[in-house]
Design a protein around this motif. Sequence first.
Motif, PDB file in Angstrom:
ATOM      1  N   GLY A  17       1.214  -1.877   0.137  1.00 48.33           N
ATOM      2  CA  GLY A  17       0.145   0.010  -0.313  1.00 48.33           C
ATOM      3  C   GLY A  17       0.381   1.277   0.297  1.00 48.33           C
ATOM      4  N   LYS A  18       0.165   1.894  -0.048  1.00 48.92           N
ATOM      5  CA  LYS A  18       0.852   3.669   0.394  1.00 48.92           C
ATOM      6  C   LYS A  18       0.237   4.192   1.128  1.00 48.92           C
ATOM      7  N   LYS A  19       0.934   5.517   1.654  1.00 53.58           N
ATOM      8  CA  LYS A  19       0.028   6.446   2.801  1.00 53.58           C
ATOM      9  C   LYS A  19      -0.885   7.215   1.896  1.00 53.58           C
ATOM     10  N   GLN A  20      -1.816   7.525   2.813  1.00 56.49           N
ATOM     11  CA  GLN A  20      -2.310   8.901   1.671  1.00 56.49           C
ATOM     12  C   GLN A  20      -2.541   9.722   2.675  1.00 56.49           C
ATOM     13  N   GLU A  21      -2.504  10.779   2.338  1.00 53.63           N
ATOM     14  CA  GLU A  21      -2.878  12.007   3.541  1.00 53.63           C
ATOM     15  C   GLU A  21      -4.368  12.810   3.268  1.00 53.63           C
ATOM     16  N   TYR A  22      -4.983  13.022   4.346  1.00 56.55           N
ATOM     17  CA  TYR A  22      -6.139  14.160   3.421  1.00 56.55           C
ATOM     18  C   TYR A  22      -6.701  14.383   4.666  1.00 56.55           C
ATOM     19  N   THR A  23      -7.554  15.152   4.991  1.00 56.27           N
ATOM     20  CA  THR A  23      -8.250  16.620   6.261  1.00 56.27           C
ATOM     21  C   THR A  23      -9.383  15.678   6.662  1.00 56.27           C
ATOM     22  N   SER A  24      -9.913  15.431   7.574  1.00 59.25           N
ATOM     23  CA  SER A  24     -10.902  15.058   8.042  1.00 59.25           C
ATOM     24  C   SER A  24     -11.455  16.294   9.111  1.00 59.25           C
ATOM     25  N   PRO A  25     -12.709  16.515   8.634  1.00 54.69           N
ATOM     26  CA  PRO A  25     -13.819  17.571   8.902  1.00 54.69           C
ATOM     27  C   PRO A  25     -13.696  17.707  10.428  1.00 54.69           C
ATOM     28  N   ILE A  26     -13.695  16.587  11.360  1.00 57.55           N
ATOM     29  CA  ILE A  26     -13.566  16.471  12.415  1.00 57.55           C
ATOM     30  C   ILE A  26     -12.073  16.007  13.138  1.00 57.55           C
ATOM     31  N   TYR A  27     -11.423  15.476  12.339  1.00 58.25           N
ATOM     32  CA  TYR A  27      -9.916  15.479  13.612  1.00 58.25           C
ATOM     33  C   TYR A  27      -8.726  16.137  12.766  1.00 58.25           C
ATOM     34  N   GLY A  28      -8.965  16.548  11.466  1.00 59.99           N
ATOM     35  CA  GLY A  28      -8.143  17.300  11.593  1.00 59.99           C
ATOM     36  C   GLY A  28      -7.152  16.477  10.370  1.00 59.99           C
ATOM     37  N   PRO A  29      -5.796  16.707  10.181  1.00 57.30           N
ATOM     38  CA  PRO A  29      -4.931  16.073   9.133  1.00 57.30           C
ATOM     39  C   PRO A  29      -4.686  14.858   9.563  1.00 57.30           C
ATOM     40  N   CYS A  30      -4.698  13.636   8.626  1.00 56.53           N
ATOM     41  CA  CYS A  30      -5.075  12.646   9.295  1.00 56.53           C
ATOM     42  C   CYS A  30      -3.875  12.214   8.074  1.00 56.53           C
ATOM     43  N   TRP A  31      -4.367  10.631   7.383  1.00 62.33           N
ATOM     44  CA  TRP A  31      -3.375   9.730   7.187  1.00 62.33           C
ATOM     45  C   TRP A  31      -3.931   8.507   7.384  1.00 62.33           C
TER      46      TRP A  31
END
Length: 81
Positions: A17-31
């Motif tokens: 797999g690979k690491k994908q970063e995203y921004t959660s509206p609840i938790y903020g920056p996540c991966w």
Amino acid sequence: MNKFFCNKCQKTFEDDGKKQEYTSPIYGPCWKRVARCPDCGAECDEFRQKSSGKKTDFDFDSYVENLRSRGGCCRSGGCCN
């Protein structure tokens, strides 16, 4: 190797797999880790075991009585120090 689940094929498979970063509206920056399904090519998330949802056999009333017997709670319902 990590396990992944393809919602389209309904299969689990192993991949780095690979690491994908995203921004959660609840938790903020996540991966999270994602991988491509070897059968259909869909992007898949890591496989997560579903919890049984079984509730514990915790007896709250016995717990409170135990605290009271040790002097941790007042009979009025509040806790005293």
